[in-house]
Design an enzyme around this catalytic site. Structure first.
Site, PDB file in Angstrom:
ATOM      1  CG  ASP A 283      -0.492   0.038   2.529  1.00 39.45           C
ATOM      2  OD1 ASP A 283       0.716  -0.227   2.727  1.00 39.45           O
ATOM      3  OD2 ASP A 283      -1.270   0.331   3.461  1.00 39.45           O
TER       4      ASP A 283
ATOM      5  N   GLY B 142      -2.011  -7.215  14.698  1.00 38.79           N
ATOM      6  CA  GLY B 142      -1.974  -7.050  13.244  1.00 38.79           C
ATOM      7  C   GLY B 142      -3.368  -6.986  12.644  1.00 38.79           C
TER       8      GLY B 142
ATOM      9  CG  ASP C 157      -3.980  -1.070   8.454  1.00 39.06           C
ATOM     10  OD1 ASP C 157      -3.996  -1.898   7.528  1.00 39.06           O
ATOM     11  OD2 ASP C 157      -3.049  -0.957   9.261  1.00 39.06           O
TER      12      ASP C 157
END
Ligand code: GLA
Length: 392
Positions: A41, A131, A179
């Protein structure tokens, strides 16, 4: 627990923390699991995450003064700032409160009208440092609750960018957009195929036939800030700048495998070569995996997940014995379609696709082998894919 039960519980936590629960509203933002596309990303590549049904709850109300008070039911800790942006700063001893404070500072800086103080009580059911993005979940629920309480307009894409900015600049973790985007834009039973270079995205239904997603938490803690995350990112930037000497390209994610193979000789440092190789190949694997899923080729999807782990282990070097053990043991089990680490790595979780009839044996066998080899237990979760932020 149902939303109604959670709401009652949050109101109770709020009341214990702040004395009464007048005018309190309860908000939720999920955690996320990434199915494939790791460490792509911040390289302009693709990711394929989905929101979870576990996440962070925030019970909140506006207050009459200019103080913003936060309380965490998980850490039993409090923090106070005011709505004066110039005095809000990151302080290590503020612990988790740096996440909501960072978001509030970033909202204020961007000119959103936080005209009064607030009281916010947080409770999360994502295991910490696993995570699964507990920090991005806190960020997004803070932004969402603030938007709802003050009634300003802020769409979910902008919200995710703002939360990423907060994590980058306030918490000094150089994370990408995955995220915050996955959490803010989550859709029930769908994963998000996101091109991080353009923020164009598509929802893909996660149809796994008779299989389910199983998360295994290694219980090895990792802290993004102290980890090698920022180092990996700068290695990719160095590799990109060397490639730019011979090819016009703005990110590693723009390169096809053939193009990378043609230019890779400029990367004479073996570490830089392997980091860039992972970024390029993982991006192409992600594109291929999404089309495999769309065409119902679950077997290929699983093979690409396995290849992703191998690349993260050998070329990107972000796995470690705990995650490698979970994946190796997973692959020995019947009915496992694919298995890989998920998130930043260096600890945290693996994600596996497992046939329903084999899940029980999977958890038992992988759990036992992990405990024997590592010396402590792993935790397992069968995943339901949830939606983005909402008000309870
Ligand atoms: C962390 C970061 C994300 C992403 C992943 C690795 O979760 O917050 O932006 O880089 O690691 O894919």
């Amino acid at each position: 627990m149902s939303d109604l039960e959670m709401k009652q519980k949050m109101i109770e936590y709020f009341s214990n923390a702040f004395g009464d629960s007048k005018d309190v509203q309860v908000f939720f933002a999920p955690g996320r699991v990434n199915l494939i596309g790791e460490h792509t990303d911040y390289n302009g590549g693709h990711v394929f995450p989905c929101a979870l049904t576990i996440g962070t709850y925030a019970a909140a109300r506006r207050s009459e003064c200019n103080q913003i008070r936060v309380y965490s039911e998980n850490f039993h800790s409090t923090g106070v700032i005011t709505t004066d942006r110039s005095v809000i700063t990151y302080k290590k001893e503020q612990g988790y409160a740096n996440y909501p404070f960072g978001v509030i500072a970033t909202l204020l800086e961007a000119g959103y009208p936080i005209t009064q103080g607030m009281d916010i009580c947080f409770y999360g059911n994502i295991p910490n440092s696993s995570g699964l993005s507990s920090s991005a979940s806190v960020e997004v629920v803070t932004a969402y609750a603030t938007r709802e309480l003050f009634g300003f307009e802020l769409d979910f894409v902008e919200m995710s960018k703002l939360c990423q900015k907060s994590e980058n600049e306030f918490n000094r973790v150089n994370c990408g957009i995955m995220d915050q985007f996955a959490i803010a834009m989550g859709k029930k039973d769908h994963a998000i195929f996101l091109d991080t270079a353009t923020l164009k995205y598509q929802y893909a239904p996660v149809k796994l036939e008779q299989a389910k997603i199983v998360i295994a938490c290694s219980n090895k803690k990792r802290g993004l800030g102290d980890s090698k995350y920022n180092e990996r990112r700068s290695q990719c930037e160095t590799a990109l700048s060397l490639i730019q000497n011979v090819k016009h390209v703005t990110s590693l994610g723009e390169l096809t495998i053939e193009e990378f193979e043609t230019v890779k000789s400029v990367l004479t440092d073996d570490i830089l070569l392997r980091r860039a190789k992972h970024a390029v190949y993982e991006n192409q694997r992600t594109i291929q995996a999404v089309s495999a899923l769309k065409s119902g080729d679950l077997k290929l999807f699983g093979e690409l997940m396995n290849a992703s782990h191998t690349s993260l282990r050998d070329d990107y070097e972000v796995t470690g014995i705990e995650l490698d053990t979970l994946v190796e043991e997973a692959k020995k089990q019947n009915g496992v379609i694919g298995s890989r680490m998920t998130g930043a790595g260096f600890g945290g979780c693996t994600v596996s696709i497992v046939e329903e009839t084999e899940i029980h044996a999977f958890i038992e066998n992988v759990g036992k082998a992990y405990q024997e080899k590592i010396g402590y237990a792993a935790d397992f979760y069968i995943v339901s894919i949830g939606c983005g932020p909402y008000t309870l």
